[in-house]
Design an enzyme around this catalytic site. Structure first.
Site, PDB file in Angstrom:
ATOM      1  CB  ILE A   7      54.733 -60.861  32.458  1.00 57.78           C
ATOM      2  CG1 ILE A   7      53.451 -61.226  31.720  1.00 57.78           C
ATOM      3  CG2 ILE A   7      55.962 -61.205  31.667  1.00 57.78           C
ATOM      4  CD1 ILE A   7      53.291 -60.505  30.389  1.00 57.78           C
TER       5      ILE A   7
ATOM      6  CG  ASP B  72      39.967 -51.279  38.419  1.00 57.56           C
ATOM      7  OD1 ASP B  72      40.087 -50.373  39.280  1.00 57.56           O
ATOM      8  OD2 ASP B  72      40.568 -52.362  38.481  1.00 57.56           O
TER       9      ASP B  72
END
Lengths: 194, 421
Positions: free
Chosen positions: B96, B212
């Site tokens: 995925i 992040d």
């Protein structure tokens, strides 16, 4: 960078723009030194030498460029081209140093981590790309330059076109073919085990 | 190689690329006119062109984040794990995703009968002791965070010499896909923003900085429930009084992240603390509110210049419908100096809640005596007059209730986020 160094670089760039080739010769080692020192300085305070340090490099590149404000775009484009070349050298020098350290060359690894291209991979990859680019230069120097400007210099298609004085379409075509050519060169290297 | 021959290769290569995929072979065949070696040359270049889509597209010195992972990174992650492969209690269903720090598979946990996501360390870094340590550190760090808005880590395991993390499988779109060039309405911005801020507050309270935060690292479910992913860059903030040896592991002055979301201090390679996440959340709020990032220069040094020196363009200029309070919150997150920003993620959540509660409060006044708020909007006023003058009281009260419910619902769903999907 001291004010004087900044001033010097700006002056040399002006001279270079005005056609003084000697200025370029003087400019190149200064830019290399500045970029390299910046990277080293940044790493001295860094103990985890596995972390990417690449943005420090960009930042230093930027600091060089802010010294050049007020300079016309043409010169700036050339300055970027120069930085791209120096960046390539720094990254390959670094990769070489690390490799020779690995082989027991006793060289202390330079405190500079290389590009994401090799961030989690082997340093030989940067060297392989550098070699492939040199080979491409023999076949088609402009394509090799396009890659240098875009990959090592971070220039956009438009900017690359400005530097090379060709159309953006030409840059795009060069870039497309150069990528295919380089990838083929690199995968052949892998098959050969080189 | 002869320049003439190279020119020919080049022109056939581009002619083939201009043609539809199905017609390429014919063009090459025709153009090479029986020159076998020429045909082989062009065909091999075309074949490599297919694989080179993102090869070296990320400039050498740009930090690799999942958004920028080049092909070579993909190629070096080792052979993909075939569908159906059973690894311990997990059966692989499909791949995925692939990010900077590994490939992700959807899998079924046969023991507990639930879906999980398995994140594998790339093969070539599996031998790199430091990378393995970083991977494990991520897992440990994230597993210590028990918060409904943070993707849950179940396990770290080994597989054929490599390592992987088993984590919560999430359904939904990343915020990046959710935005896709379209600003979200301010209530949705607040609803998502509050949840990200809560997740960050939980991490910060454990002395962890995400470093992040970006739309690609936030998943929003169909019901609007938010999960923050990828504590891959998270590091523990060195606690005061820790000895030097510990600090070397927990050093925070490293520069990594995804450039457009990096804070000025992060770019400068300075010490990074939780206020860097506050800044990045500010960029995410900005992007949700206006469908664009505040700093958009395509040229990296100029982008850096903007991040370091330019004030963000006021979000209201990009989206006139934005509540001024939201603009204020966003801009406070984006202050260049960490001292001038919100000092905690919690404060952002509080302000966003206060902003939405304000509209809810004004609705609560509705059945009261003054109803002055109605005048602020002409249609409401007209509606109210209509209700007052022409409707029977029962209808009137139903109208009020439904209006109120709708407003209340909008206001309160922002604060009553269910921990379960």
């Amino acid at each position: 960078m001291t004010n004087q160094a900044r001033h010097e670089i700006t002056e040399l760039l002006r001279a270079w723009r005005d056609g003084d080739q000697e200025a370029l010769e003087k400019l190149t080692p200064r830019v290399y030194r500045e970029l390299h020192q910046a990277a080293a300085r940044c790493m001295r305070s860094e103990r985890d030498d596995h972390t990417l340090q690449t943005t420090a490099l960009i930042n230093e590149l930027y600091l060089r460029i802010t010294a050049l404000r007020g300079i016309d775009w043409q010169s700036r484009a050339h300055f970027f081209a120069l930085c791209a070349r120096q960046m390539r050298r720094i990254l390959t020098d670094e990769a070489r140093a690390r490799q020779s350290h690995k082989r027991g060359g006793g060289l202390r690894p330079l405190p500079l981590d290389v590009a994401p291209l090799v961030s989690s991979r082997s340093h030989p990859e940067v060297l392989a790309l550098d070699d492939a680019l040199n080979a491409l230069e023999k076949v088609d120097p402009r394509k090799s330059q396009v890659v240098e400007l875009r990959f090592f210099g971070g220039l956009s298609v438009q900017e690359t076109a400005e530097v090379l004085k060709v159309s953006p379409d030409t840059v795009t075509r060069d870039w497309t073919l150069a990528k295919a050519w380089l990838l083929r060169e690199l995968s052949q290297g892998q098959v050969d085990g080189t | 190689m002869e320049p003439k021959r190279w020119k020919r290769i080049e022109s056939i290569f581009h002619a083939a690329l201009r043609a539809e995929e199905g017609g390429r072979a014919a063009i090459v065949e025709h153009s090479c006119a029986g020159d076998e070696s020429l045909r082989r040359e062009v065909e091999s270049l075309l074949a490599h062109h297919e694989k080179a889509a993102s090869f070296i597209e990320t400039p050498a010195f740009l930090t690799a984040g999942p958004d920028h992972a080049p092909d070579m990174q993909q190629q070096s992650t080792g052979a993909p794990i075939p569908v159906g492969t059973v690894i311990g209690q997990y059966r692989v269903i499909e791949q995925i995703g692939g990010g900077g720090m590994g490939v992700v598979y959807k899998a079924e946990d046969n023991k507990l009968g639930r879906l999980v996501a398995l994140k594998f360390l790339p093969h070539d870094v599996a031998t790199d002791v430091a990378a393995v340590e970083r991977f494990q550190r991520e897992a440990r760090a994230a597993s210590a965070l028990n918060h409904p808005n943070i993707c849950t880590i179940y396990d770290i395991e080994e597989y054929s010499g490599g390592h992987f993390i088993a984590m919560e499988y999430l359904e939904g779109l990343t915020l990046k896909d959710r935005i896709l060039g379209r600003a979200l309405d301010s209530e949705e911005v607040a609803k998502i923003g509050i949840q990200i801020a809560e997740a960050l507050a939980a991490a910060h309270s454990k002395r962890m900085v995400h470093r992040d935060i970006k739309p690609g690292n936030v998943v929003v479910s169909a019901t609007g429930f938010v999960k923050v992913l990828d504590f891959g860059l998270a590091k523990l903030i060195a606690a005061e009084g820790e000895d030097a040896a510990t600090k070397s592991i927990t050093a925070t002055h490293t520069v990594s992240g995804t450039l457009p979301y990096m804070s000025p201090e992060q770019l400068r390679g300075r010490e990074v603390d939780h206020r860097t996440d506050v800044y990045a959340l500010g960029i995410v709020l900005y992007e949700m509110s206006t469908a664009r990032r505040p700093f958009i220069s395509e040229l990296i040094p100029e982008l850096i210049d903007e991040i370091l020196n330019s004030p963000p363009p006021p979000p209201l200029e990009m989206n006139r419908k934005l509540p001024p309070k939201l603009e204020e919150i966003v801009l406070k997150c984006l202050e260049k100096d960490p001292e001038d920003r919100y000092q905690s993620a919690k404060e952002i959540a509080v302000d966003l809640r206060r902003m939405t509660a304000r509209s809810a409060t004004s609705v609560r006044l509705l059945p009261g005596r003054e109803r002055r708020w109605l005048r602020c909007s002409s249609w409401r006023w007209v509606g109210w007059r209509f209700v007052r003058c022409f409707s029977v009281p029962a209808i009137r009260s139903r109208f009020c209730r439904s209006l109120m419910n709708r407003r209340m619902h909008r206001g309160t769903t922002l604060v009553t986020v269910s921990p379960k999907e």
